[in-house]
Design a protein around this motif. Sequence first.
Motif, PDB file in Angstrom:
ATOM      1  N   ALA A   1       6.233  30.587  -5.068  1.00  0.00           N
ATOM      2  CA  ALA A   1       6.074  29.215  -5.557  1.00  0.00           C
ATOM      3  C   ALA A   1       5.837  28.287  -4.381  1.00  0.00           C
ATOM      4  O   ALA A   1       6.494  28.403  -3.346  1.00  0.00           O
ATOM      5  N   VAL A   2       4.882  27.382  -4.553  1.00  0.00           N
ATOM      6  CA  VAL A   2       4.554  26.408  -3.520  1.00  0.00           C
ATOM      7  C   VAL A   2       4.405  25.047  -4.179  1.00  0.00           C
ATOM      8  O   VAL A   2       3.727  24.913  -5.202  1.00  0.00           O
ATOM      9  N   LEU A   3       5.054  24.040  -3.603  1.00  0.00           N
ATOM     10  CA  LEU A   3       4.937  22.675  -4.103  1.00  0.00           C
ATOM     11  C   LEU A   3       4.502  21.775  -2.950  1.00  0.00           C
ATOM     12  O   LEU A   3       5.176  21.702  -1.923  1.00  0.00           O
ATOM     13  N   VAL A   4       3.361  21.121  -3.130  1.00  0.00           N
ATOM     14  CA  VAL A   4       2.857  20.168  -2.146  1.00  0.00           C
ATOM     15  C   VAL A   4       2.968  18.784  -2.767  1.00  0.00           C
ATOM     16  O   VAL A   4       2.420  18.537  -3.842  1.00  0.00           O
ATOM     17  N   SER A   5       3.675  17.877  -2.100  1.00  0.00           N
ATOM     18  CA  SER A   5       3.944  16.568  -2.694  1.00  0.00           C
ATOM     19  C   SER A   5       3.387  15.435  -1.848  1.00  0.00           C
ATOM     20  O   SER A   5       3.259  15.554  -0.627  1.00  0.00           O
ATOM     21  N   ASN A   6       3.068  14.353  -2.509  1.00  0.00           N
ATOM     22  CA  ASN A   6       2.616  13.129  -1.848  1.00  0.00           C
ATOM     23  C   ASN A   6       3.841  12.446  -1.263  1.00  0.00           C
ATOM     24  O   ASN A   6       4.535  11.701  -1.942  1.00  0.00           O
ATOM     25  N   ASN A   7       4.153  12.745   0.011  1.00  0.00           N
ATOM     26  CA  ASN A   7       5.400  12.400   0.691  1.00  0.00           C
ATOM     27  C   ASN A   7       6.517  13.311   0.192  1.00  0.00           C
ATOM     28  O   ASN A   7       6.515  13.754  -0.960  1.00  0.00           O
TER      29      ASN A   7
ATOM     30  N   ARG B   1       0.819  -1.204   0.000  1.00  0.00           N
ATOM     31  CA  ARG B   1       0.000   0.000   0.000  1.00  0.00           C
ATOM     32  C   ARG B   1       0.857   1.261   0.000  1.00  0.00           C
ATOM     33  O   ARG B   1       1.902   1.305   0.645  1.00  0.00           O
ATOM     34  N   VAL B   2       0.380   2.283  -0.710  1.00  0.00           N
ATOM     35  CA  VAL B   2       1.041   3.584  -0.727  1.00  0.00           C
ATOM     36  C   VAL B   2      -0.008   4.664  -0.457  1.00  0.00           C
ATOM     37  O   VAL B   2      -1.212   4.428  -0.524  1.00  0.00           O
ATOM     38  N   ASP B   3       0.493   5.850  -0.159  1.00  0.00           N
ATOM     39  CA  ASP B   3      -0.390   6.986   0.114  1.00  0.00           C
ATOM     40  C   ASP B   3      -0.838   7.645  -1.188  1.00  0.00           C
ATOM     41  O   ASP B   3      -0.190   7.507  -2.240  1.00  0.00           O
TER      42      ASP B   3
ATOM     43  N   GLY C   1      13.204  15.398  -7.385  1.00  0.00           N
ATOM     44  CA  GLY C   1      12.077  14.731  -8.013  1.00  0.00           C
ATOM     45  C   GLY C   1      11.916  13.297  -7.557  1.00  0.00           C
ATOM     46  O   GLY C   1      11.019  12.604  -8.024  1.00  0.00           O
ATOM     47  N   ARG C   2      12.760  12.831  -6.631  1.00  0.00           N
ATOM     48  CA  ARG C   2      12.652  11.470  -6.123  1.00  0.00           C
ATOM     49  C   ARG C   2      12.200  11.477  -4.664  1.00  0.00           C
ATOM     50  O   ARG C   2      12.582  12.339  -3.891  1.00  0.00           O
ATOM     51  N   ARG C   3      11.398  10.488  -4.334  1.00  0.00           N
ATOM     52  CA  ARG C   3      10.960  10.305  -2.953  1.00  0.00           C
ATOM     53  C   ARG C   3      11.435   8.942  -2.478  1.00  0.00           C
ATOM     54  O   ARG C   3      11.329   7.956  -3.208  1.00  0.00           O
ATOM     55  N   ASP C   4      11.954   8.909  -1.277  1.00  0.00           N
ATOM     56  CA  ASP C   4      12.489   7.659  -0.755  1.00  0.00           C
ATOM     57  C   ASP C   4      11.399   6.702  -0.307  1.00  0.00           C
ATOM     58  O   ASP C   4      11.637   5.507  -0.184  1.00  0.00           O
ATOM     59  N   ARG C   5      10.220   7.221  -0.033  1.00  0.00           N
ATOM     60  CA  ARG C   5       9.134   6.348   0.360  1.00  0.00           C
ATOM     61  C   ARG C   5       7.803   7.007  -0.020  1.00  0.00           C
ATOM     62  O   ARG C   5       7.721   8.221  -0.179  1.00  0.00           O
ATOM     63  N   LEU C   6       6.795   6.182  -0.150  1.00  0.00           N
ATOM     64  CA  LEU C   6       5.470   6.659  -0.527  1.00  0.00           C
ATOM     65  C   LEU C   6       4.422   6.258   0.504  1.00  0.00           C
ATOM     66  O   LEU C   6       3.222   6.365   0.236  1.00  0.00           O
ATOM     67  N   ASP C   7       4.857   5.821   1.667  1.00  0.00           N
ATOM     68  CA  ASP C   7       3.907   5.395   2.690  1.00  0.00           C
ATOM     69  C   ASP C   7       4.156   6.092   4.021  1.00  0.00           C
ATOM     70  O   ASP C   7       3.853   5.561   5.080  1.00  0.00           O
ATOM     71  N   GLY C   8       4.686   7.303   3.984  1.00  0.00           N
ATOM     72  CA  GLY C   8       4.975   8.024   5.220  1.00  0.00           C
ATOM     73  C   GLY C   8       3.757   8.660   5.849  1.00  0.00           C
ATOM     74  O   GLY C   8       3.809   9.123   6.981  1.00  0.00           O
ATOM     75  N   GLY C   9       2.652   8.734   5.104  1.00  0.00           N
ATOM     76  CA  GLY C   9       1.432   9.316   5.648  1.00  0.00           C
ATOM     77  C   GLY C   9       1.481  10.821   5.812  1.00  0.00           C
ATOM     78  O   GLY C   9       0.697  11.385   6.577  1.00  0.00           O
ATOM     79  N   VAL C  10       2.388  11.502   5.074  1.00  0.00           N
ATOM     80  CA  VAL C  10       2.502  12.955   5.187  1.00  0.00           C
ATOM     81  C   VAL C  10       2.663  13.575   3.812  1.00  0.00           C
ATOM     82  O   VAL C  10       3.031  12.901   2.842  1.00  0.00           O
ATOM     83  N   LEU C  11       2.405  14.852   3.754  1.00  0.00           N
ATOM     84  CA  LEU C  11       2.689  15.642   2.561  1.00  0.00           C
ATOM     85  C   LEU C  11       4.036  16.330   2.723  1.00  0.00           C
ATOM     86  O   LEU C  11       4.439  16.653   3.841  1.00  0.00           O
TER      87      LEU C  11
ATOM     88  N   SER D   1      -3.125  14.243   2.992  1.00  0.00           N
ATOM     89  CA  SER D   1      -2.555  12.930   2.694  1.00  0.00           C
ATOM     90  C   SER D   1      -3.572  11.862   3.062  1.00  0.00           C
ATOM     91  O   SER D   1      -4.245  11.961   4.098  1.00  0.00           O
ATOM     92  N   GLU D   2      -3.695  10.850   2.215  1.00  0.00           N
ATOM     93  CA  GLU D   2      -4.559   9.707   2.494  1.00  0.00           C
ATOM     94  C   GLU D   2      -3.654   8.485   2.658  1.00  0.00           C
ATOM     95  O   GLU D   2      -3.311   7.801   1.691  1.00  0.00           O
ATOM     96  N   PRO D   3      -3.227   8.217   3.890  1.00  0.00           N
ATOM     97  CA  PRO D   3      -2.251   7.138   4.124  1.00  0.00           C
ATOM     98  C   PRO D   3      -2.776   5.772   3.696  1.00  0.00           C
ATOM     99  O   PRO D   3      -3.908   5.394   4.004  1.00  0.00           O
ATOM    100  N   GLY D   4      -1.926   5.054   2.971  1.00  0.00           N
ATOM    101  CA  GLY D   4      -2.226   3.673   2.592  1.00  0.00           C
ATOM    102  C   GLY D   4      -3.487   3.508   1.773  1.00  0.00           C
ATOM    103  O   GLY D   4      -4.089   2.429   1.774  1.00  0.00           O
ATOM    104  N   ALA D   5      -3.885   4.535   1.047  1.00  0.00           N
ATOM    105  CA  ALA D   5      -5.163   4.486   0.333  1.00  0.00           C
ATOM    106  C   ALA D   5      -5.138   3.579  -0.886  1.00  0.00           C
ATOM    107  O   ALA D   5      -6.178   3.068  -1.306  1.00  0.00           O
ATOM    108  N   LEU D   6      -3.964   3.369  -1.468  1.00  0.00           N
ATOM    109  CA  LEU D   6      -3.886   2.681  -2.763  1.00  0.00           C
ATOM    110  C   LEU D   6      -3.113   1.374  -2.660  1.00  0.00           C
ATOM    111  O   LEU D   6      -1.995   1.336  -2.139  1.00  0.00           O
ATOM    112  N   ARG D   7      -3.723   0.311  -3.170  1.00  0.00           N
ATOM    113  CA  ARG D   7      -3.037  -0.979  -3.294  1.00  0.00           C
ATOM    114  C   ARG D   7      -2.249  -0.988  -4.606  1.00  0.00           C
ATOM    115  O   ARG D   7      -2.825  -0.919  -5.681  1.00  0.00           O
ATOM    116  N   ILE D   8      -0.945  -1.039  -4.487  1.00  0.00           N
ATOM    117  CA  ILE D   8      -0.082  -1.051  -5.671  1.00  0.00           C
ATOM    118  C   ILE D   8       0.393  -2.475  -5.926  1.00  0.00           C
ATOM    119  O   ILE D   8       0.834  -3.172  -5.005  1.00  0.00           O
ATOM    120  N   ARG D   9       0.326  -2.887  -7.193  1.00  0.00           N
ATOM    121  CA  ARG D   9       0.861  -4.193  -7.573  1.00  0.00           C
ATOM    122  C   ARG D   9       1.988  -3.970  -8.571  1.00  0.00           C
ATOM    123  O   ARG D   9       1.820  -3.272  -9.571  1.00  0.00           O
TER     124      ARG D   9
END
Length: 454
Positions: A312-318, A245-247, A329-339, A400-408
Motif C-alpha cells: 500500500a502506498v499513499l501520496v498526499s498533498n502535504n 494560497r495552498v498547494d 486524515g488531518r493535515r496541519d498545513r497545506l502550504d508546505g510545498g511537499v508531498l 507538489s505544486e506549491p501555492g498553485a491555488l488561491r483559496i477564499r
Amino acid sequence: MRQVAAPGGARQRWSARVAVVAAVGAGVLLLSVAGFKSVALVAVGAAGLAVTAAAGWWALTRRGVARGAALVLAGAAPLAVLAAYVAARLLWIVVVSLALWALAAVTGRSALRADSAPRTAPGRPVPPPGRAFLLMNPRSGGGKVGRFRLKERAEALGAEVVLLGPGNWDAAGLARDAVARGADLLGVAGGDGTQALVADVAAEHDVPFVVIPAGTRNHFALDLGLDRDDPSRSLEALTDGVEFRVDLGRVGGRVFVNNASFGAYAEVVQSPAYRDDKAGTLLRLLPDVLTHQHGPRLTVGAGAVALDAPQAVLVSNNPYRVGDRAGLGRRDRLDGGVLGLVGVTVDSAVQAADLLRGRRAPGLVSLTAGEVVVDADGPEVRVGVDGEALTLPTPVRCVSEPGALRIRVPRHRPGVPPARPRLDWRRLWELAARAGRALPAAGSSGAAGPSGSG
C-alpha cells in the motif's frame, strides 16, 4: 521565549497533577504487589498482542479453513492472556493499572490541550467577487445541497449556480466555460473529487476557489478549517472572505487536493463487485493482492529512498499528522510545498506483528518529498485519486505544486482542530509542580500554514 501564565488555570493544574499521580500509581502498584512478576505480566501482554496481529495477517492472506483458524487464534490470544492473569491471581492488578494509565492519558492530554488551539489562517481580506460561478452536486453527501438550500442562498448572494446531473457532469468543462464568460471566482459544493477537478481550472486561470463542504467526508474542507456541519457558512466567503494560497498535488497529470493511493486499496475498490459487496470483495481479493499474486508489483522512489514491492502506498498533498490516531486524515498545513508519502510493506506474520511498533516498524515508511515516482511491473496501474478510481500509465509521477491555488474562505470559521497532544511528561511535571508561575508556552513559536498560516 514567550512566557505565559499557566494556561487553563486551576483546571489545567489539577489535570496535570492527576495525570502524574495516576501514572506513578500504575507503576508503583505493579511493582509493589506483583514484584518481578510485573515484568512477566507486561511480556505476556505484549506476546498476546503480537500473536493477535500475526493471526490478523493470516486471516487477510488466507482463505477457507486457514482463514477460519486464524480468526479463532486472533480471538483466542487475548483470552489466553486474560487466563494467564487470572491463574496468577493478578488480573485485578492489570485492570487497575490499565485504568490508571488510561486516566493518566486522558487527564494529561486535557492538561496539555490548553497549549494548543484551533488554528486558522488569517488570510488577506478581499472584496466580494463580481461574477461568482458555483457548481453543486445535489446528490453529494446525501443531498446536502437541497437540505441546506445552498443553491438558493448562493443565488441570493449574486452567484451563478449550475447543478451537476445527467448529461451535465463535466465539472471542469463547465468551469472553463464560466471563466471564458468572465467568472472571477469558482466554487464547488460536492465531494473532494469534484473539488479537485475545478480547483485545477481555478489554478490554471489564477482565479480564487471556494470550497463548500457538501460531500460525505470533506477532508479538504476539514484541513482548511471550514465548518463541515453547516456547509452554508462557506458561502460567507462571497461577502466577507479572506484569501491565501495552498498547494496542489498532481499525479500523472491529474490534480488531487487530498491524496492518491496505490496498491491494495486501489485494486480492491476498483473491482466491479466492490460497490455492492464491500466486505465480501475485500475478503475475496485481499489474499491475492497482499501476497502479490494479483495486481501490480510496485516500486516507489522518493529522493534517496526506494521502496520495493509495498502493498500500500499513499501520496498526499502535504503530510498527514503523525502520532495522533484520533487525527488520522488531518493535515496541519497545506502550504508546505511537499508531498507526504506513506508506504506499507508486510510479507509475513512477523512483519505484521512488527507494525505494532508504529512509526518505528521497518515495514512502515513515512516521509516528505517534492516528487514521488511510482512504477509497476505492467504498463498501467490503478490509482485512487481523491476517492475517484483511475487507471494511469506507468511510471506515475507525483509532484507538489506549491501555492498553485488561491483559496477564499469566510473570515470567521472554526479553524483546524488541534492535534491530540503528545503525552509530554516533562511538561506535565512542570504544570503540576510549578502551578501559578509563568511557564513557557509549548509550541509558542506561533502557528504556520494555511491551516495555521497565511
